[in-house]
Design an enzyme around this catalytic site. Structure first.
Site, mmCIF file in Angstrom:
data_model
loop_
_atom_site.group_PDB
_atom_site.id
_atom_site.type_symbol
_atom_site.label_atom_id
_atom_site.label_comp_id
_atom_site.label_asym_id
_atom_site.label_seq_id
_atom_site.Cartn_x
_atom_site.Cartn_y
_atom_site.Cartn_z
ATOM 1 N N LEU A 49 0.820 -1.211 0.000
ATOM 2 C CA LEU A 49 0.000 0.000 0.000
ATOM 3 C C LEU A 49 0.855 1.261 0.000
ATOM 4 C CD1 LEU A 49 -2.775 -1.010 2.572
ATOM 5 C CD2 LEU A 49 -2.707 -1.406 0.099
ATOM 6 N N HIS A 53 -3.359 4.256 -2.478
ATOM 7 C CA HIS A 53 -4.331 3.338 -1.883
ATOM 8 C C HIS A 53 -5.046 3.995 -0.697
ATOM 9 C CE1 HIS A 53 -1.428 0.293 -3.658
ATOM 10 N NE2 HIS A 53 -2.581 -0.058 -4.193
ATOM 11 N N SER A 221 2.889 0.801 -6.752
ATOM 12 C CA SER A 221 3.649 -0.139 -5.926
ATOM 13 C C SER A 221 4.945 -0.545 -6.608
ATOM 14 C CB SER A 221 2.798 -1.386 -5.637
ATOM 15 O OG SER A 221 1.641 -1.040 -4.903
#
Length: 353
Positions: A49, A53, A221
């Site tokens: 995350l 997010h 990510s």
């Protein structure tokens, strides 16, 4: 090494966030919510995350009573030779971020809270056959065509099949009132909205603007793979799109080549510049596509429809480093040996409705 996920099968309480591992535990929670007439949001993630997010979860909490976060690295959206095994898994950090966000939501008196993380195993999500990443693989899949075969789907032919399949499963399991996705993966959002419409899924799809770094790079990510050298060069991606956007909004261009031409020329000049540097400074990049597409179909358009607008999007491959300097930060990718693929987009809003 990333921390292992908990082995509990029925769920455990983690600072007021239940960790749910089974479908039955999710459905018990969901059934209780219905009796209390509380709304439920789902934010699907693969973990690792970041601020983007958290922006999704924050928006979901503002608009719903309870928020579930799913954390599951879905194998069917990775091609046979893609980076499934290397995808970052940061379970402890992820939970800490969600707990901290809950504290923020409490302090700001936001309507909702994150009440559960659904973290299933692959045998739970794919109970009959092992998931396949082969193009002609066997299994129960959701395919959205031709939409899923364009742009991202052209270079990653199983990606949207995997995304649509896992999202259909998550929507069926959780049965959320609303689901939240980021605009960065714009074609994914179009695929999900099409799936929800075509299969009459009883949920509302909410798209949240892309979260960006200070220099404009879209948060992802996979950015941890870049390292210092490629991270500096990655700003090429948002700048290229911004140039195309300027051609449309400031200079009034409406045709595809007028809008994309200058941006493409800038990108190719920068790519050549980096490719001709000394080995210890060199970065090799490839412009995979630069697109002006219909916002509903993702098909290329030659002229912007004033009543629909369009989507500017791009994908750039940051190729492995040829030579690494002593002590150089190469990111979390085996000394700069891994190719990193960056995507981004800008929405050109309609001028007439």
């Amino acid at each position: 090494m990333p921390s292992a996920m908990p082995s509990s099968s029925n769920g455990s309480c983690t600072s007021a966030i239940d960790v749910l591992r089974t479908i039955s535990s999710v459905r018990r929670h969901r059934s209780h919510l219905r009796t209390t007439f509380k709304s439920l949001a789902l934010v699907p993630t693969m973990g690792a995350l970041h601020t983007g997010h958290l922006a999704l979860a924050r928006r979901a909490a503002a608009e719903n009573d309870e928020v579930y976060i799913s954390i599951y690295v879905n194998p069917t959206q990775f091609g046979v030779h893609e980076d499934l095994d290397a995808y970052p898994r940061t379970w402890d950090t992820d939970l800490a971020l969600l707990r901290s966000l809950n504290e923020e939501l409490e302090a700001s008196n936001t309507r909702g809270r994150i009440t559960a993380v659904f973290a299933p195993t692959t045998s739970t999500m794919y109970p009959t056959l092992p998931p396949s990443s082969e193009i002609d693989g066997q299994g129960s899949f959701v395919t959205i065509t031709p939409l899923g075969k364009l742009l991202e789907g052209a270079s990653r032919p199983v990606f949207f099949r995997g995304v649509a399949t896992v999202c259909m499963k998550l929507f069926n399991i959780v049965q959320p009132d609303r689901v939240y996705f980021g605009q960065k993966d714009v074609q994914q959002t179009v695929v999900i909205k099409r799936m929800v419409k075509d299969f009459h899924v009883d949920t509302q799809v909410v798209i949240v603007p892309t979260a960006r770094e200070e220099d404009g790079l879209a948060m992802s990510s996979r950015n941890v793979y870049l390292g210092e050298r490629r991270r500096k060069a990655a700003v090429l991606v948002p700048r290229m799109l911004q140039m195309a956007e300027k051609a449309c909004l400031v200079e009034g261009k409406r045709g595809k080549e007028e809008i994309l031409g200058y941006a493409r020329a800038y990108a190719m000049k920068q790519i050549a510049l980096y490719a001709n540097m000394d080995l210890e400074e060199r970065m090799n990049m490839e412009l995979e596509y630069l697109s002006l597409a219909d916002p509903d179909t993702m098909e290329e358009v030659e002229m912007i429809d004033e009543e629909k607008g369009a989507i500017l999007s791009t994908a750039v491959r940051m190729l492995p480093l040829q030579k690494v300097k002593a002590g150089e930060d190469t990111g979390e990718n085996d000394g700069g040996k891994r190719m990193v693929r960056l995507i981004d987009n800008i929405i050109l809003e309609p001028r007439r409705k």
